[in-house]
Design a protein around this motif. Structure first.
Motif, short mmCIF file in Angstrom:
data_model
loop_
_atom_site.label_atom_id
_atom_site.label_comp_id
_atom_site.label_asym_id
_atom_site.label_seq_id
_atom_site.Cartn_x
_atom_site.Cartn_y
_atom_site.Cartn_z
N VAL A 44 20.04 65.82 0.04
CA VAL A 44 18.59 65.62 0.04
C VAL A 44 18.01 65.92 1.42
O VAL A 44 16.94 66.52 1.53
CB VAL A 44 18.24 64.19 -0.42
CG1 VAL A 44 16.80 63.85 -0.16
CG2 VAL A 44 18.58 64.02 -1.88
N PHE A 45 18.71 65.54 2.48
CA PHE A 45 18.27 65.85 3.84
C PHE A 45 18.10 67.36 4.03
O PHE A 45 17.06 67.82 4.49
CB PHE A 45 19.28 65.30 4.86
CG PHE A 45 18.92 65.60 6.28
CD1 PHE A 45 18.08 64.76 6.99
CD2 PHE A 45 19.42 66.72 6.92
CE1 PHE A 45 17.74 65.03 8.31
CE2 PHE A 45 19.09 67.00 8.23
CZ PHE A 45 18.25 66.16 8.93
N LEU A 46 19.11 68.12 3.66
CA LEU A 46 19.06 69.57 3.84
C LEU A 46 17.97 70.22 2.97
O LEU A 46 17.26 71.12 3.42
CB LEU A 46 20.42 70.19 3.54
CG LEU A 46 21.52 69.83 4.52
CD1 LEU A 46 22.86 70.40 4.05
CD2 LEU A 46 21.19 70.33 5.92
N VAL A 47 17.85 69.75 1.75
CA VAL A 47 16.82 70.31 0.86
C VAL A 47 15.43 70.01 1.40
O VAL A 47 14.55 70.88 1.39
CB VAL A 47 16.99 69.76 -0.58
CG1 VAL A 47 15.81 70.10 -1.45
CG2 VAL A 47 18.27 70.32 -1.19
N ARG A 48 15.22 68.80 1.90
CA ARG A 48 13.91 68.43 2.45
C ARG A 48 13.56 69.28 3.68
O ARG A 48 12.45 69.79 3.79
CB ARG A 48 13.91 66.94 2.82
CG ARG A 48 12.66 66.47 3.51
CD ARG A 48 11.46 66.46 2.59
NE ARG A 48 10.30 65.98 3.32
CZ ARG A 48 9.08 66.13 2.92
NH1 ARG A 48 8.82 66.70 1.75
NH2 ARG A 48 8.08 65.68 3.63
N VAL A 49 14.51 69.45 4.60
CA VAL A 49 14.26 70.27 5.78
C VAL A 49 13.93 71.70 5.36
O VAL A 49 12.97 72.31 5.85
CB VAL A 49 15.46 70.24 6.75
CG1 VAL A 49 15.33 71.30 7.83
CG2 VAL A 49 15.60 68.87 7.38
N LEU A 83 12.58 67.20 10.27
CA LEU A 83 13.77 66.39 10.54
C LEU A 83 13.53 64.91 10.32
O LEU A 83 14.36 64.21 9.72
CB LEU A 83 14.27 66.66 11.96
CG LEU A 83 14.81 68.07 12.22
CD1 LEU A 83 15.09 68.25 13.70
CD2 LEU A 83 16.06 68.32 11.40
N VAL A 84 12.40 64.41 10.81
CA VAL A 84 12.12 62.98 10.68
C VAL A 84 11.88 62.60 9.22
O VAL A 84 12.41 61.60 8.72
CB VAL A 84 10.92 62.57 11.56
CG1 VAL A 84 10.44 61.17 11.25
CG2 VAL A 84 11.29 62.69 13.03
N SER A 85 11.09 63.40 8.51
CA SER A 85 10.83 63.07 7.11
C SER A 85 12.09 63.20 6.26
O SER A 85 12.31 62.41 5.34
CB SER A 85 9.70 63.94 6.55
OG SER A 85 10.10 65.29 6.44
N ALA A 86 12.94 64.17 6.59
CA ALA A 86 14.19 64.33 5.84
C ALA A 86 15.13 63.16 6.10
O ALA A 86 15.79 62.67 5.18
CB ALA A 86 14.86 65.65 6.21
N ALA A 87 15.19 62.69 7.34
CA ALA A 87 16.04 61.53 7.65
C ALA A 87 15.53 60.29 6.92
O ALA A 87 16.33 59.50 6.39
CB ALA A 87 16.06 61.29 9.16
#
Length: 95
Positions: free
Chosen positions: A66-71, A24-28
């Motif tokens: 990008v947030f959702l893909v990263r998570v 969550l933190v890295s995606a944000a």
């Protein structure tokens, strides 16, 4: 997790909690940087109306994606690493 199902140990639950937090933190962070890169010029400079609107909307659309893909990729990678041993049947790395 113990082999063939069962309950997770406290260490496994803690590891999953840390991994979710990291995801969550890295995606944000990645989403915020991407939004800044795309929409930043529209917020900092006087641009024509259409260009400004395009940049702002592009940032607003791409940042959540990008947030959702990263998570998803962080959690998927974690699941793959904590799955089955790489060499089934071996119980000790030295065997």
């Amino acid at each position: 997790m113990t082999m063939y199902g069962g309950r997770r140990t406290q260490a496994e639950r803690d590891a999953m909690t840390v991994e979710i937090g990291y995801a969550l933190v890295s995606a944000a962070f990645v989403a915020a940087v991407l939004f800044g890169v795309i929409a930043g010029p529209a917020l900092l400079f006087e641009l024509p109306g259409a260009v400004e609107t395009l940049l702002l909307r592009g940032g607003l659309v791409l940042a959540p994606v990008v947030f959702l893909v990263r998570v998803a990729t962080v959690l998927y990678r974690y699941r793959q690493e904590s799955g089955q041993p790489s060499q089934p049947g071996r119980t000790n790395p030295d065997s």
